[in-house]
Motif scaffolding. Structure first.
Motif, PDB file in Angstrom:
ATOM      1  N   GLU A  12       0.837  -1.209   0.000  1.00  0.00           N
ATOM      2  CA  GLU A  12       0.000   0.000   0.000  1.00  0.00           C
ATOM      3  C   GLU A  12       0.863   1.246   0.000  1.00  0.00           C
ATOM      4  O   GLU A  12       0.444   2.300  -0.473  1.00  0.00           O
ATOM      5  N   LEU A  13       2.081   1.094   0.543  1.00  0.00           N
ATOM      6  CA  LEU A  13       2.991   2.238   0.652  1.00  0.00           C
ATOM      7  C   LEU A  13       3.418   2.745  -0.721  1.00  0.00           C
ATOM      8  O   LEU A  13       3.522   3.939  -0.952  1.00  0.00           O
ATOM      9  N   HIS A  14       3.648   1.811  -1.646  1.00  0.00           N
ATOM     10  CA  HIS A  14       4.259   2.183  -2.926  1.00  0.00           C
ATOM     11  C   HIS A  14       3.789   1.187  -3.979  1.00  0.00           C
ATOM     12  O   HIS A  14       3.636   0.013  -3.688  1.00  0.00           O
ATOM     13  N   GLN A  15       3.556   1.675  -5.213  1.00  0.00           N
ATOM     14  CA  GLN A  15       3.062   0.777  -6.259  1.00  0.00           C
ATOM     15  C   GLN A  15       4.073   0.625  -7.390  1.00  0.00           C
ATOM     16  O   GLN A  15       4.846   1.536  -7.670  1.00  0.00           O
ATOM     17  N   GLY A  16       4.041  -0.543  -8.039  1.00  0.00           N
ATOM     18  CA  GLY A  16       4.957  -0.823  -9.133  1.00  0.00           C
ATOM     19  C   GLY A  16       5.237  -2.316  -9.172  1.00  0.00           C
ATOM     20  O   GLY A  16       5.288  -2.959  -8.130  1.00  0.00           O
ATOM     21  N   SER A  17       5.378  -2.881 -10.381  1.00  0.00           N
ATOM     22  CA  SER A  17       5.486  -4.336 -10.455  1.00  0.00           C
ATOM     23  C   SER A  17       6.820  -4.829  -9.897  1.00  0.00           C
ATOM     24  O   SER A  17       6.883  -5.880  -9.270  1.00  0.00           O
ATOM     25  N   ALA A  18       7.907  -4.043 -10.095  1.00  0.00           N
ATOM     26  CA  ALA A  18       9.200  -4.459  -9.548  1.00  0.00           C
ATOM     27  C   ALA A  18       9.150  -4.447  -8.027  1.00  0.00           C
ATOM     28  O   ALA A  18       9.615  -5.381  -7.358  1.00  0.00           O
ATOM     29  N   TRP A  19       8.551  -3.372  -7.485  1.00  0.00           N
ATOM     30  CA  TRP A  19       8.406  -3.243  -6.028  1.00  0.00           C
ATOM     31  C   TRP A  19       7.576  -4.394  -5.483  1.00  0.00           C
ATOM     32  O   TRP A  19       7.928  -5.025  -4.485  1.00  0.00           O
TER      33      TRP A  19
END
Lengths: 163, 112
Positions: free
Chosen positions: B75-82
């Motif tokens: 929820e903190l940060h979005q992105g497929s690598a993350w």
């Protein structure tokens, strides 16, 4: 495919919003406390598994050790942990565990729609239908039980309330 | 998230048994001894019902705690690598903790 926000800016937004529960009512406090307690208990859990690993003599033991050796390592561990700093930490963990448990039960019931209010037309003063009296009562029950656990563990570890 | 709720209820029961054995059966100091009191650590591991409930508690908390951490991080940060990195790291740490705790349980009851 990144959505665009850098990790640093996401973190900045999170710290500004997640961790400041003022102005949004009691449910917002329960959200922040549930997350802080969850992270704290998980960190305690890892430390607790490492600590109880010393029952068999420590991290390098993967076969049944000698009785005497395991006993000495465990006794040393208990003596090392028996100080006011760790005892105070455990009382805080006791508070957080009881809060997280009872508030988690409230979330469980709400998630399955059991203590959720019926939807209705928004009318002044715009109190969300989901904030039923029962939900708010359960939140305060979780705080009350957490305080009781705190007092109980302060009494166990510091023996200041009852002899 | 259904498993998160199920493990939550499992922890309520198994954690209750754990707190009962440590705090309510005898003074804590007695239960923290290595051996020779009814609920000393070795005697808890030798009782297969208590040891089994500890193993269930271990697995349930390892899932529930690290899944909760995963949800917060996603929820903190979005992105497929993350997402992939968080899923991988959190799973590895959870499995490592579960393996280490299981080792303690499997060895402790055999100490004589």
């Amino acid at each position: 495919m990144d959505v665009g926000n850098s990790l640093a800016s996401s973190l900045a937004v999170a710290l500004r919003t997640w961790l400041i529960p003022r102005r949004y009512g009691v449910m917002r406090w329960s959200y922040t406390l549930q997350r802080i307690s969850g992270v704290a208990i998980t960190l305690y859990f890892v430390a607790h598994i490492v600590e109880t690993g010393n029952v068999v003599g420590g991290a390098h033991i993967w076969m049944v050790p000698a009785y005497q050796y395991a006993r000495d390592v465990w006794t040393e561990t208990v003596e090392f942990l028996a100080n006011p700093l760790f005892d105070a930490g455990l009382t805080v963990i006791g508070f957080l565990v009881f809060f997280h448990t009872v508030n988690g039960l409230r979330l469980f019931l709400a998630h399955f729609g059991i203590i959720l209010g019926k939807p209705h037309r928004p009318e002044y003063p715009y109190i969300p239908a989901s904030m039923t009296r029962l939900q708010i009562a359960l939140f305060w029950l979780s705080i009350a039980l957490a305080v009781a656990a705190l007092l109980y563990s302060v009494n166990i570890f510091f023996k200041v309330i009852l002899p | 998230m259904l498993i998160h709720y199920i493990t939550g209820i499992v922890i309520l029961v198994a954690g209750g048994i754990h707190l009962w054995t440590v705090f309510l059966t005898a003074p804590v100091e007695e239960n923290l001894r290595f051996d020779n009191t009814p609920f000393a650590v070795l005697n808890v591991y030798r009782n297969w019902i208590l040891a089994g409930s500890l193993e269930i508690l271990l697995l349930a908390v390892a899932f529930h705690g690290f899944n909760g951490l995963r949800v917060i991080l996603l929820e903190l940060h979005q992105g497929s690598a993350w997402t992939k990195a968080v899923n991988l790291v959190v799973s590895l740490v959870a499995v490592a903790v579960a393996v280490y705790g299981t080792r303690t349980i499997l060895i402790a009851f055999q100490i004589t």
